[in-house]
Write a protein that holds these residues in place. Structure first.
Motif, short mmCIF file in Angstrom:
data_model
loop_
_atom_site.label_atom_id
_atom_site.label_comp_id
_atom_site.label_asym_id
_atom_site.label_seq_id
_atom_site.Cartn_x
_atom_site.Cartn_y
_atom_site.Cartn_z
N ASN A 1 0.86 -1.18 0.00
CA ASN A 1 0.00 0.00 0.00
C ASN A 1 0.90 1.23 0.00
O ASN A 1 1.50 1.58 1.02
N LEU A 2 1.00 1.87 -1.17
CA LEU A 2 1.93 2.98 -1.37
C LEU A 2 1.16 4.28 -1.57
O LEU A 2 0.17 4.32 -2.30
N PRO B 1 9.37 -4.24 -0.70
CA PRO B 1 9.02 -5.63 -0.34
C PRO B 1 7.52 -5.80 -0.13
O PRO B 1 6.78 -4.85 0.16
N SER B 2 7.08 -7.04 -0.25
CA SER B 2 5.67 -7.37 -0.07
C SER B 2 5.17 -6.99 1.33
O SER B 2 5.94 -6.97 2.29
N PHE B 3 3.89 -6.67 1.40
CA PHE B 3 3.19 -6.37 2.65
C PHE B 3 3.84 -5.19 3.37
O PHE B 3 4.06 -5.21 4.58
N SER B 4 4.15 -4.16 2.58
CA SER B 4 4.65 -2.90 3.12
C SER B 4 3.60 -1.82 2.91
O SER B 4 2.87 -1.83 1.91
N SER B 5 3.54 -0.87 3.82
CA SER B 5 2.59 0.24 3.70
C SER B 5 3.29 1.52 4.11
O SER B 5 3.97 1.57 5.14
N GLY B 6 3.16 2.58 3.27
CA GLY B 6 3.76 3.84 3.65
C GLY B 6 4.03 4.73 2.46
O GLY B 6 3.45 4.57 1.39
N SER B 7 4.97 5.67 2.67
CA SER B 7 5.25 6.68 1.66
C SER B 7 6.74 6.99 1.67
O SER B 7 7.44 6.71 2.65
N PRO B 8 7.25 7.61 0.60
CA PRO B 8 8.68 7.96 0.57
C PRO B 8 9.09 8.90 1.69
O PRO B 8 10.18 8.78 2.25
N ASN C 1 5.11 -2.57 8.21
CA ASN C 1 4.52 -3.82 7.76
C ASN C 1 3.00 -3.72 7.74
O ASN C 1 2.39 -3.10 8.61
N VAL C 2 2.40 -4.34 6.73
CA VAL C 2 0.95 -4.54 6.70
C VAL C 2 0.67 -5.84 7.46
O VAL C 2 1.28 -6.87 7.16
N MET D 1 -5.71 -9.54 4.51
CA MET D 1 -6.77 -10.49 4.16
C MET D 1 -8.12 -9.79 4.09
O MET D 1 -8.93 -10.04 3.18
N ASP D 2 -8.39 -8.89 5.04
CA ASP D 2 -9.67 -8.17 5.05
C ASP D 2 -9.83 -7.34 3.78
O ASP D 2 -10.89 -7.36 3.13
#
Length: 403
Positions: free
Chosen positions: A338-339, A350-357, A363-364, A370-371
């Motif tokens: 989620n970018l 990497p997979s299951f990462s969330s954030g911004s530069p 981590n997600v 899943m939700d």
């Protein structure tokens, strides 16, 4: 050809890892290259009963359908077939193998015998076959594969006639009498510009091309996909089933169920399933200094050199990018990312990462992922099954080594 032949499409460890993150969630033979997936191509050229031999955690969803001592034809899942290659594979005698410089192409024998082979053993004899060895090979081979798949599908007839409101540039038929535009039943194409001077255009069943859109072949718009008003779709682009696109696309491949519905640029790119690129998202495909690109490779766990000058975004399944997101040249985004936010993120997320530069990444949680995935799939009338959940749980644990 023998319709009873059993065909097993196999992945090697190396091919699986070289094609991550796209291979995290599917056998390589389920990659869409051209109009069809690799498996669908083989089914056209070599009819039979198909199954997979892939990495262990995907095996529950994609099982091998032959017993240990039952004879079958084993075919490398990353090999792009043609009529000649299919004939050579079918002609293999029991115990016979076909290899090229990259390793095993096909083998006829039992599952037990196949397990004793070395898939990496190569041969310099005979012609090289076309393979998808790295993620960028998907878009590199896509134009040729659209044309090859088109020739197979257009043999069925002329399809629907283009609507009177459509502007066609180039001859509607090839010199051999084959149509250069194929529109399946239920598709709606109105007020668009279709240029077939450089390649054919395929419009799938129940697909929609809205007014003002411009398509320059070779282009494939698969079943139930939508090209929105004013979109510009350049050659060697595939828009997979149920995708929605707008803005500008050039030599991009979207596997299916993903959206880039608004303005923004996507070129020399591969997008998995269930992805979304927000309004104004742009992905660079050329470095400012015009030098050859390097791209993240999961197998070596480092950035690998390529001979490419053009390479854009590679995005794994269920990843999302917010409005006005910017991607550097040859950015690789894993599964479940989620970018959002301003600025350019790093070229491997990497997979299951969330954030911004600017704010960094966290981590997600697997439960949150899943939700969200379940809600997104439910909108298309599909369910995130227990098998899917186990697959994503395995990917989640595996992805931790890249963070």
């Amino acid at each position: 050809m023998n319709n009873e032949v059993k065909v097993v499409l196999f992945d090697t460890f190396e091919s699986f890892e070289n094609l991550l993150p796209l291979s995290y969630t599917r056998p390589v033979a389920d990659f869409r290259v051209g109009i069809m997936t690799i498996r669908e191509k083989w089914e056209h050229y070599l009819p039979g009963n198909y199954s997979y031999k892939t990495t262990e955690y995907l095996g529950e969803k994609f099982p091998v359908a032959v017993s240990a001592d039952e004879e079958a034809v084993f075919v490398a899942g990353n090999v792009l077939p043609d009529e000649d290659l299919a004939a050579r594979v079918l002609a293999l005698e029991s115990g016979g193998a076909l290899r090229d410089r990259s390793g095993l192409v096909a083998f006829r024998g039992s599952l037990r015998q196949f397990g004793e082979l070395d898939p990496a053993e190569s041969s310099v004899e005979g012609d090289e076959v076309s393979r998808i060895q790295y993620v960028y090979d998907v878009f590199r081979e896509n134009g040729q594969e659209i044309c090859r798949d088109y020739d197979l599908l257009a043999k069925r007839g002329k399809g629907q006639a283009p609507d009177a409101s459509v502007t066609i540039i180039g001859s509607v038929e090839s010199s051999g009498g084959m149509p250069r535009i194929y529109i399946e039943d239920g598709a709606v194409v109105e007020g668009a510009v279709l240029n077939v001077k450089n390649g054919p255009i395929y419009i799938g069943k129940d697909a929609v091309v809205m007014e003002g859109a411009c398509l320059r072949g070779p282009v494939a718009l698969c079943d139930n996909a939508v090209v929105r008003m004013g979109a510009k779709v350049y050659g060697s682009t595939t828009i997979g089933p149920y995708c929605k696109v707008g803005g500008e696309l050039d030599n991009a491949v979207m596997f299916g169920f993903s959206n880039k519905a608004h303005d923004g640029y996507l070129g020399n790119a591969v997008i998995g399933e269930w992805c979304n690129l927000g309004a104004g998202a742009n992905a660079s495909n050329l470095k400012n200094d015009y030098t050859k690109i390097r791209i993240w490779n999961y197998h070596t766990q480092r950035f690998m050199r390529t001979d490419l000058q053009f390479c854009g975004l590679i995005m794994g399944d269920h990843s999302k990018a917010g409005i006005n997101t910017m991607f550097n040249t040859a950015t690789v985004v894993g599964v479940g990312v989620n970018l959002h936010g301003a600025g350019f993120p790093r070229t491997f997320i990497p997979s299951f990462s969330s954030g911004s530069p600017e704010g960094g990444f966290d981590n997600v949680s697997i439960d949150k992922f899943m939700d969200t995935a379940g809600m997104v799939m439910q909108r298309r009338g599909l369910a995130l099954t227990d098998v899917d959940r186990r697959i994503f749980d395995t990917i989640y644990r595996s992805a931790a080594r890249f963070k």
